[in-house]
Design a protein around this motif. Structure first.
Motif, PDB file in Angstrom:
ATOM      1  N   UNK A   1     -16.980  31.813 -41.956  1.00 27.88           N
ATOM      2  CA  UNK A   1     -17.578  32.400 -40.524  1.00 27.88           C
ATOM      3  C   UNK A   1     -18.250  32.187 -40.288  1.00 27.88           C
ATOM      4  N   UNK A   2     -19.352  31.922 -41.183  1.00 25.48           N
ATOM      5  CA  UNK A   2     -21.684  32.237 -41.120  1.00 25.48           C
ATOM      6  C   UNK A   2     -21.360  30.499 -40.671  1.00 25.48           C
TER       7      UNK A   2
ATOM      8  N   UNK B   1     -18.886  28.558 -39.066  1.00 23.80           N
ATOM      9  CA  UNK B   1     -18.261  28.244 -37.383  1.00 23.80           C
ATOM     10  C   UNK B   1     -19.134  28.996 -36.957  1.00 23.80           C
ATOM     11  N   UNK B   2     -19.630  30.371 -36.749  1.00 25.24           N
ATOM     12  CA  UNK B   2     -20.678  30.424 -36.320  1.00 25.24           C
ATOM     13  C   UNK B   2     -21.988  29.932 -36.100  1.00 25.24           C
ATOM     14  N   UNK B   3     -22.874  29.397 -36.945  1.00 26.67           N
ATOM     15  CA  UNK B   3     -24.082  28.764 -36.621  1.00 26.67           C
ATOM     16  C   UNK B   3     -24.215  27.466 -36.758  1.00 26.67           C
TER      17      UNK B   3
ATOM     18  N   UNK C   1     -20.780  25.141 -36.137  1.00 31.26           N
ATOM     19  CA  UNK C   1     -19.188  24.174 -35.648  1.00 31.26           C
ATOM     20  C   UNK C   1     -18.736  25.123 -33.983  1.00 31.26           C
ATOM     21  N   UNK C   2     -19.881  26.428 -34.037  1.00 34.90           N
ATOM     22  CA  UNK C   2     -19.286  27.323 -32.812  1.00 34.90           C
ATOM     23  C   UNK C   2     -20.475  26.810 -32.145  1.00 34.90           C
ATOM     24  N   UNK C   3     -21.911  25.958 -32.284  1.00 37.81           N
ATOM     25  CA  UNK C   3     -22.921  26.510 -31.347  1.00 37.81           C
ATOM     26  C   UNK C   3     -23.624  25.171 -31.127  1.00 37.81           C
TER      27      UNK C   3
END
Lengths: 452, 437
Positions: B130-131, B133-135, B137-139
């Protein structure tokens, strides 16, 4: 090999927030000086009593643009010269606006203070506010808007404010303005905002660092005692909720790798009799790493890298927000866990262990927060912005310690409104829409991230 | 300005630095382990960082979640971070809690494995995914962290692969990997400890000896192979990425002298001349005067082995095409080579860097972290006090020599982010990927 015996703490050493003195010049300008003798460093910070909340409707973003325009030169120096003059002295001028105040500041080495303070006072007293610089800054702000809106976190924060506050509340719009409102701001608008608000009676000059109190007061007196002007105050509007029952908005971003979640509602103003109860309650709920929400979502379930909650403190009613980003597949499950934690918080008293964890943490980290001159100056600015009493920082830890488990329960029941929770999800509609529909979190509205 | 520094070494090899400052009753404890993503084996990208998460999951005498709780209950802050060649762990606590902070660090250095379970590993694996994804993939631009090292270091080089790791490799990580990694790298002779703030020297020494003294030395660690690189890329490297971004952005990287070397300081000053604050060359030219860029910055990765990177990062204004952005940044760098820097430019850069260095020393945590950095990467924490002089001695000539040698067209790597919509509609930007050699 290693010892099982946990060390006990030694005798705690006394801590006091740095001493500071206040002084008022004849023109109404306030001066606060804190002598902090540690390293040859000084921070200078001017608080102007006019922030985003005092902006006229439709022109949101004026306060920020006005503050930034200060850097574009003075009657003596053009913008480039001013920038380079500061930087040759090893510092640079920071300028911006928050909800309640505008702030101009610099941190520098002691040896450069006299020269840099001359530049600093020139900026406050004789800014040129040139049209060319203003136009460039506005274009940069508009570019920044595009960046914020393409970023799931920024988009979620802004969508939440827009969803939670009603159309007449200033807090519905982003603090630094929207693309539409910034586009409408003219050069004359910032000149007007400046002449109404940047007057000696609206300014508090804070100096913290390696100097004597008298030296600091004299420095300000010399540069500012002949400054004239009187402030034209504009009364702020009341804040309003968008609705008083649960509701959910899904902001669709196809292909998003995670769902950004924001859950909460309109909160309470900073000057509040239950402030400390609320702070401790929030620490237990979602304020600390070891808070209930983070331990549940991160450490027990692995749904997220982190989850937290906060009350955004402003003069008016800022929001109460629970914020996290979770893997798309567990969006519904994560929301259920958060609702469960809110319910638990309101049903029964927290344990003594949880209370002392929060109060000893908040009390213990207090001196760690104020290690630098910039942090001390900024704490004094907060005191000024909210009109906190002069002994606020001296009594902070004692007031945190006095909060009881019963106070926390009562704060959770009074200031978290389970019936009014507003939920905003920025995520992939194909993955999260169906789970959202079955959650009992109010009517669901859906829009695409590209629509405003 | 010099800060007091004392050092000693335990018999097991642990190098300890102390810097006393009694202004406030707080103390910072900081440990660097000489291991980072560079030490990961093939098929285990992201493991060093996942391992860092596991160090907060308890140890022989500390329960799961208790590490965080004990420090926070003591009134302290804590965290850890992973980089290419090191991993650090740190806490700042009220000074009367120094023993607790040291004991917690010693317990996990000496006895981590009894607390490791499959369940904890599975949960932290999910947290780290999730880190990612957050930092990343989703940024917007989030993948630059792995794309730039992949472009600028050859595939066989330990700095080439992703620090956060691939989802596949994270899935593969096992308890056996934890045991091996711990035994190889988490030993006192592969770590440095720093303490800064309010303490009594004799007492601090006694605590360190008591808690860390009996932890045995490690055996041999696998050496990092193939670190050495030619001084330049030997040509232009270029990669174009279509992403969900609203503004094009260019990262331009130059192979640069390693952290702490004589020429590192010239590289660092060059970075500041180019992109530090609003008076820098790129900001003045591209943001203020020509108004084709929205923002500019420059920085070094501060790598101490093989080769460092100097990076400038320029974000376009909405109306600026990626082609123009790239062209203009090349042109600005060419202009710098042609004109050279001025005395004023170097003075401005050095003055800003020195202010930042000294103001950072106000924080006990920063002080301890810098001590660990110099102790580990350069073998001598006292170098912290030499930094202001090192920067002050950088001359125009040295900067210009660095510029000629390292900013030349054979030593540029371009990572260009373009709007997906632009790339689709115009098809003008040719995606070219050239790997470094």
């Amino acid at each position: 090999m290693t010892t099982a015996v946990r060390p006990l703490p030694g005798m705690a050493r006394e801590y006091r927030f740095p001493r500071f003195e206040r002084h008022i010049l004849d023109n109404g300008m306030q001066v606060i000086v804190a002598a902090v003798r540690k390293l040859p460093v000084v921070s200078v910070l001017a608080v102007i009593d006019a922030g985003a909340a005092s902006e006229a409707a439709g022109k949101e973003g004026i306060a920020e643009l006005t503050a930034q325009s200060l850097r574009e030169g003075t009657t003596e120096r053009d913008g480039l010269q001013l920038t380079v003059d500061f930087e040759q002295l090893g510092t640079s001028l920071e300028a911006g606006a928050d909800w309640d105040t505008s702030v101009v500041s610099m941190t520098l080495l002691r040896d450069s203070l006299t020269a840099a303070f001359d530049l600093f006072s020139d900026v406050l007293r004789s800014p040129a506010l040139p049209e060319s610089g203003f136009e460039r800054l506005r274009a940069e702000r508009l570019a920044e808007r595009m960046q914020i809106l393409s970023e799931p976190r920024g988009l979620a924060d802004e969508s939440f404010s827009r969803f939670v506050y009603g159309p007449s509340a200033r807090y519905q719009e982003p603090m630094s303005g929207s693309t539409e409102s910034i586009s409408r701001i003219s050069h004359a608008d910032i000149q007007g905002f400046h002449s109404r608000n940047y007057t000696p009676d609206a300014v508090t000059m804070i100096i913290a660092g390696d100097l004597d109190v008298d030296e600091g007061i004299e420095l300000v007196n010399k540069s500012f005692s002949s400054w004239k002007g009187e402030r034209k105050r504009i009364v702020q509007e009341a804040d309003m909720r968008a609705r008083s029952s649960r509701a959910t908005e899904l902001v669709g971003k196809t292909g998003a790798a995670q769902s950004e979640l924001r859950i909460g509602h309109v909160g309470v103003p900073r000057l509040h009799p239950d402030y400390f109860n609320i702070v401790v309650m929030n620490a237990v709920l979602g304020g600390l790493f070891s808070s209930r929400i983070n331990l549940n979502l991160r450490e027990a379930h692995g749904y997220t890298y982190g989850a937290s909650s906060y009350f955004d403190w402003r003069r008016g009613c800022g929001p109460f927000v629970i914020s996290t980003a979770v893997e798309s597949e567990v969006t519904g499950a994560a929301i259920s866990e958060i609702l469960g934690e809110i319910d638990k918080m309101q049903r029964e008293e927290i344990s003594d262990e949880e209370l002392t964890l929060a109060t000893s943490y908040l009390g213990g980290v207090f001196p760690i927060r104020y290690e630098s001159t910039a942090a001390i100056a900024s704490a004094l600015a907060t005191m000024v912005a909210f009109g906190l009493p002069g002994d606020y920082y001296d009594t902070y830890r004692e007031r945190v310690r006095r909060v009881t488990t019963r106070d926390v329960l009562s704060a959770a029941r009074k200031y978290v409104s389970a019936d009014e929770l507003q939920l905003v999800v920025v995520g992939d509609p194909s993955k999260v829409r169906a789970p959202l529909e079955g959650l009992g979190i109010g009517p669901l509205s859906v829009r695409d991230a590209t629509e405003s | 300005m010099r800060i007091p520094i004392e050092t000693f070494r335990l018999e097991n090899g642990l190098l300890v630095s102390l810097s006393r400052d009694t202004t406030a009753p707080i103390v910072a404890v900081n440990l660097w382990y000489h291991v980072g993503s560079a030490n990961e084996r093939t098929g285990r990208t992201g493991f060093a960082h996942l391992f860092e998460h596991m160090l907060f999951q308890g140890s022989e005498h500390v329960q799961a979640n208790e590490h965080f709780e004990l420090v926070q209950r003591a009134g302290g802050t804590l965290n850890g971070s992973t980089w290419l060649e090191r991993t650090n762990y740190f806490e700042t606590v009220p000074s009367n809690q120094l023993a607790l902070a040291l004991w917690l660090e010693a317990d996990r250095m000496g006895a981590l494995l009894p607390a490791m379970t499959q369940e904890k590993l599975d949960t932290q694996r999910d947290v780290v995914k999730n880190e990612r994804r957050w930092s990343v993939d989703n940024q917007p631009y989030g993948t630059w962290w792995e794309r730039l090292p992949a472009l600028t270091f050859p595939e066989s080089h330990p700095f080439h692969h992703s620090l956060i790791g691939s989802m596949e490799d994270l899935t593969e990580a096992s308890l056996e990997d934890i045991e091996q990694f711990f035994a190889a790298y988490y030993t006192p002779d592969n770590a440095v400890l720093s303490i800064a703030g309010d303490f009594e020297t004799d007492e601090a020494r006694r605590f360190v000896e008591e808690y860390f003294g009996s932890i045995p030395r490690g055996s041999s660690r696998p050496p990092l192979e193939g670190m050495d690189l030619a001084p330049t890329f030997g040509g232009l490297l270029r990669s174009v990425v279509e992403d969900d971004v609203s503004l094009p952005r260019l990262y331009m990287a130059f192979r640069s002298p390693v952290f702490g070397s004589e020429e590192y300081y010239a590289a660092s000053v060059t970075g500041a001349v180019l992109g530090m604050r609003r008076g820098s060359r790129l900001y003045r030219s591209l943001v203020r005067e020509r108004q084709i860029a929205a923002d500019v910055s420059a920085f070094t990765f501060d790598l101490s082995k093989g080769s460092d990177l100097l990076i400038v990062d320029v974000t376009a204004r909405p109306e600026t095409s990626p082609e123009l952005l790239e062209l203009e940044v090349h042109r600005e760098i060419d202009l710098l080579i042609h004109e050279g820097v001025t005395v004023e430019e170097v003075q401005r850069a050095v003055a800003l860097i020195q202010t930042d260095m000294i103001t950072a020393m106000q924080s006990a945590s920063e002080r301890a972290d810098r001590l660990s950095m110099f102790a580990m990467l350069l073998g001598d924490p006292h170098l912290l006090n030499e930094q202001a002089d090192r920067y002050a001695s950088v001359t125009v000539e040295r900067v210009n020599r660095f510029v000629l040698e390292r900013l030349c067209s054979e030593n540029r790597a371009v990572l260009l982010y373009v709007r997906r919509s632009d790339a689709e509609s115009k098809n003008e930007v040719e995606p070219i990927m050239v790997a470094a050699s």
